[in-house]
Enzyme design. Structure first.
Site, PDB file in Angstrom:
ATOM      1  N   CYS A 286     -83.882  15.420  18.219  1.00  0.00           N
ATOM      2  CA  CYS A 286     -82.449  15.650  18.444  1.00  0.00           C
ATOM      3  C   CYS A 286     -81.621  14.905  17.406  1.00  0.00           C
ATOM      4  CB  CYS A 286     -82.044  15.220  19.837  1.00  0.00           C
ATOM      5  SG  CYS A 286     -82.172  13.460  20.045  1.00  0.00           S
ATOM      6  N   GLU A 388     -78.639  25.255  16.993  1.00  0.00           N
ATOM      7  CA  GLU A 388     -79.709  24.289  16.760  1.00  0.00           C
ATOM      8  C   GLU A 388     -81.020  25.061  16.589  1.00  0.00           C
ATOM      9  OE1 GLU A 388     -81.037  21.950  20.181  1.00  0.00           O
ATOM     10  OE2 GLU A 388     -81.132  20.191  18.894  1.00  0.00           O
TER      11      GLU A 388
HETATM   12  P1  NAD Z   1     -85.125  22.104  27.600  1.00  0.00           P
HETATM   13  O1  NAD Z   1     -83.678  22.051  27.909  1.00  0.00           O
HETATM   14  O2  NAD Z   1     -85.794  23.415  27.479  1.00  0.00           O
HETATM   15  O3  NAD Z   1     -85.956  21.307  28.720  1.00  0.00           O
HETATM   16  C1  NAD Z   1     -85.590  20.011  29.139  1.00  0.00           C
HETATM   17  C2  NAD Z   1     -85.977  19.845  30.594  1.00  0.00           C
HETATM   18  O4  NAD Z   1     -85.238  20.782  31.381  1.00  0.00           O
HETATM   19  C3  NAD Z   1     -87.455  20.104  30.871  1.00  0.00           C
HETATM   20  O5  NAD Z   1     -87.943  19.115  31.740  1.00  0.00           O
HETATM   21  C4  NAD Z   1     -87.462  21.480  31.504  1.00  0.00           C
HETATM   22  O6  NAD Z   1     -88.478  21.632  32.455  1.00  0.00           O
HETATM   23  C5  NAD Z   1     -86.115  21.568  32.175  1.00  0.00           C
HETATM   24  N1  NAD Z   1     -85.597  22.946  32.207  1.00  0.00           N
HETATM   25  C6  NAD Z   1     -85.775  23.906  31.264  1.00  0.00           C
HETATM   26  N2  NAD Z   1     -85.147  25.051  31.621  1.00  0.00           N
HETATM   27  C7  NAD Z   1     -84.552  24.805  32.804  1.00  0.00           C
HETATM   28  C8  NAD Z   1     -83.746  25.597  33.678  1.00  0.00           C
HETATM   29  N3  NAD Z   1     -83.427  26.852  33.397  1.00  0.00           N
HETATM   30  N4  NAD Z   1     -83.292  25.017  34.803  1.00  0.00           N
HETATM   31  C9  NAD Z   1     -83.589  23.753  35.103  1.00  0.00           C
HETATM   32  N5  NAD Z   1     -84.351  22.958  34.308  1.00  0.00           N
HETATM   33  C10 NAD Z   1     -84.832  23.473  33.176  1.00  0.00           C
HETATM   34  O7  NAD Z   1     -85.322  21.223  26.279  1.00  0.00           O
HETATM   35  P2  NAD Z   1     -86.643  21.063  25.402  1.00  0.00           P
HETATM   36  O8  NAD Z   1     -86.879  22.313  24.644  1.00  0.00           O
HETATM   37  O9  NAD Z   1     -87.748  20.476  26.217  1.00  0.00           O
HETATM   38  O10 NAD Z   1     -86.165  19.922  24.398  1.00  0.00           O
HETATM   39  C11 NAD Z   1     -85.504  20.164  23.192  1.00  0.00           C
HETATM   40  C12 NAD Z   1     -84.018  20.015  23.346  1.00  0.00           C
HETATM   41  O11 NAD Z   1     -83.715  18.707  23.816  1.00  0.00           O
HETATM   42  C13 NAD Z   1     -83.270  20.158  22.036  1.00  0.00           C
HETATM   43  O12 NAD Z   1     -82.089  20.871  22.270  1.00  0.00           O
HETATM   44  C14 NAD Z   1     -82.952  18.719  21.657  1.00  0.00           C
HETATM   45  O13 NAD Z   1     -81.833  18.562  20.813  1.00  0.00           O
HETATM   46  C15 NAD Z   1     -82.720  18.126  22.982  1.00  0.00           C
HETATM   47  N6  NAD Z   1     -82.869  16.683  22.960  1.00  0.00           N
HETATM   48  C16 NAD Z   1     -81.749  15.924  23.025  1.00  0.00           C
HETATM   49  C17 NAD Z   1     -81.847  14.560  22.969  1.00  0.00           C
HETATM   50  C18 NAD Z   1     -80.630  13.714  23.043  1.00  0.00           C
HETATM   51  O14 NAD Z   1     -80.779  12.529  23.226  1.00  0.00           O
HETATM   52  N7  NAD Z   1     -79.423  14.248  22.937  1.00  0.00           N
HETATM   53  C19 NAD Z   1     -83.105  13.939  22.846  1.00  0.00           C
HETATM   54  C20 NAD Z   1     -84.233  14.753  22.801  1.00  0.00           C
HETATM   55  C21 NAD Z   1     -84.104  16.130  22.857  1.00  0.00           C
END
Ligand code: NAD
Length: 502
Positions: A286, A388
């Site tokens: 991120c 992104e």
């Molecule tokens: P994601 O949003 O797909 O998943 C994150 C979490 O949400 C997971 O545990 C997943 O099971 C859950 N989830 C997914 N879809 C869902 C839904 N429809 N309803 C409820 N819960 C749901 O993210 P990812 O692909 O695992 O991670 C990458 C993303 O995270 C990127 O956008 C990155 O920028 C972001 N990120 C941000 C930071 C920060 O500190 N700002 C740090 C790390 C990653």
């Protein structure tokens, strides 16, 4: 491959492995080979209930445990993390795909939050004022909330959980962790080490799953606060749903981090910084730099000339290849999404200087590899700039002036991290002051704050009022109580019916 032969991951409830009885499950893959490596249960709301009941039962005794005793568990946990760092790093790489050294870095940055948590008793101290009125004293105290939960992304399967629960638990809360379903192994290993460090049963519980468990967390009446890290649409959903259910929520989302390159910057250092920040962890950070903004055409030409050969020379391989600089993407779906963005960049008219499509590695033909990709002449209206990508794709967007570069960053919907490379103190100072992002690097490409500061973006990179870990984490996981005391002989003049003034 026969899915039955695969190791089935369990939940962790009440200090013990708890096999899920859910009828839904999904495979976890090794992204370097494309082979499934484990089966992950997608737990039910009833299984979440059981974990919450365990955490709720553990809360009173844990909250009453002297903070220093809670901290001692963290000291032991830190030791165990150090002893097991290599093992944890291998578990991360096996499911995420990042290189071994990168995974070790992740373990170290998570461990630093545990070190911070060892000192939390100091931050739980309140304030005291004597004689706020005649023989009246006031003190304030920060108390734990109760059962709190964390929902984490795939890209830092060890570090991001460690941004949350060491702080929450050291403050006296009990915790439910819902790790990413794509790479749950490292989170389990680390949670087991915390139990080995002496954590009482029920203080930390791990429940695997997808939207069903997340929704159950967001609506559970006994969960007082939710920390979320992931993509922006889900962060916004988690924030809106959790706060509507009366919970405290911090939800960190996605990013598009820009690095401004001023004409006076040292181009070799700039290129080194961009290689690490743009392509490290295959761009799945991120805080990755995904947009370089050279100021002036001469700077832009020099940047492309220096950068392009380095992008072409990137060493890409599985984590077992210790010379690899970059690994595969996390899943096939994500690889296809990133390849789709590259196609779209070409279709929208950006100049593809280095094309990572079609990258194949002998012996790993089914791995989710994408080669390093570099676009020049990217425009602010293009999809590859607005969204992104979360892959090894760096866009160069040429700015005519420093003011234009600043305006560009401030107009973007995300505001996680940003950086400027320059020797000009004036420009750097103005940038730090005026740029609309939560974390700013001056000649530092990935300005992730150390554990005793706090991490958080601005704009649509965060929903909620608190950044994560550090002092803001302590505030998030505690609530303020202010006590005003007067002992009986302090009441000198009988009942008073007017509003008290002192
Ligand atoms: P994601 O949003 O797909 O998943 C994150 C979490 O949400 C997971 O545990 C997943 O099971 C859950 N989830 C997914 N879809 C869902 C839904 N429809 N309803 C409820 N819960 C749901 O993210 P990812 O692909 O695992 O991670 C990458 C993303 O995270 C990127 O956008 C990155 O920028 C972001 N990120 C941000 C930071 C920060 O500190 N700002 C740090 C790390 C990653």
């Amino acid at each position: 491959m026969d899915a039955i032969a695969l190791n089935t991951i369990t939940n962790l409830v009440g200090g013990k492995p708890s096999p899920s009885t859910s009828t839904r499950s999904q495979p976890v893959y090794n992204p370097a080979t494309g082979e499934p490596s484990a089966t992950l249960p997608l737990s039910t709301a009833a299984e979440l209930d059981a974990a919450v009941a365990s955490a709720k039962a553990a809360f009173p005794a844990w909250a009453d445990t002297p903070p220093m005793k809670r901290a001692r568990v963290m000291f032991k946990f830190k030791d165990l993390l150090e002893q097991n760092a290599d093992r944890i790093a291998r578990a991360i790489s096996a499911e995420h795909g990042k290189t071994h050294d990168d995974a070790l870095g992740e373990v170290q940055r998570g461990l630093e939050v545990v070190e911070f948590a060892c000192g939390i008793p100091h931050l739980l101290k309140g304030e005291y004022s004597k004689n706020v009125g005649p023989a009246i004293d006031t003190y304030s105290d920060r108390q734990a909330l109760g059962v709190v939960a964390g929902i984490t992304p795939f890209n830092f399967p060890c570090m991001v959980p460690l941004w949350m629960y060491p702080v929450a638990i050291a403050c006296g809360n009990t915790f439910i962790l819902k790790p990413s379903e794509r790479d749950p192994g490292a989170a389990m290993l680390v949670a087991e080490l915390l139990h080995e460090a002496g954590l009482p049963a029920g203080v930390l519980n791990v429940v695997h799953g997808d939207k069903e468990v997340v929704d159950a967390i967001l609506h559970h009446p006994d969960i007082k606060a939710v920390s979320f890290v992931g993509s922006t649409p889900i962060a916004q959903y988690v924030y809106a749903t959790g706060t509507a259910a009366g919970k405290r929520v911090q939800a960190l989302g996605g990013a598009k981090n820009h690095m401004v390159v001023m004409p006076d910057a040292d181009m070799d250092k700039v290129a080194d910084a961009l290689m690490g920040a743009g392509y490290g962890s295959a761009g799945e950070r991120c805080m990755a730099v995904s947009v370089a903004v050279p100021v002036g055409q001469k700077t832009a030409d020099a940047l492309i000339e220096t950068l392009a050969p380095r992008v072409r020379a990137l060493k890409i391989g599985p984590a077992t290849d210790r010379d690899a600089e970059m690994g595969p993407l996390v899943t096939k779906q994500h690889m296809e999404k990133v390849l789709g963005y590259i196609d779209q960049g070409v279709a929208e008219g950006a100049k593809l200087v280095v094309d990572g499509r079609g990258f194949k590695l002998q012996g790993y033909e089914n791995g989710y590899f994408v080669g390093g990709t570099l676009f020049d002449h990217v425009d602010k209206d293009m999809t590859i700039y607005r969204e992104e990508i979360f892959g090894p794709v760096l866009s160069v967007l040429r700015a005519n002036s420093y003011a234009d570069a600043l305006e560009l960053i401030n107009a973007h919907e995300f505001g996680n991290g940003t950086a400027i490379f320059t020797r000009d103190g004036d420009a750097a100072r103005s940038f730090a002051d005026k740029v609309e992002a939560g974390m700013v690097g001056i000649n530092v490409p990935i300005p992730v704050p150390v554990a005793y500061h706090s991490f958080g973006g601005w704009k649509r990179s965060i929903f909620g009022d608190h950044a994560i870990y550090g002092p803001e984490g302590v505030h998030f996981y505690t609530r303020l109580k202010t006590v005003t005391t007067r002992w009986p002989d302090g009441i000198k003049s009988g009942a008073v019916f007017n509003f008290p003034t002192m």
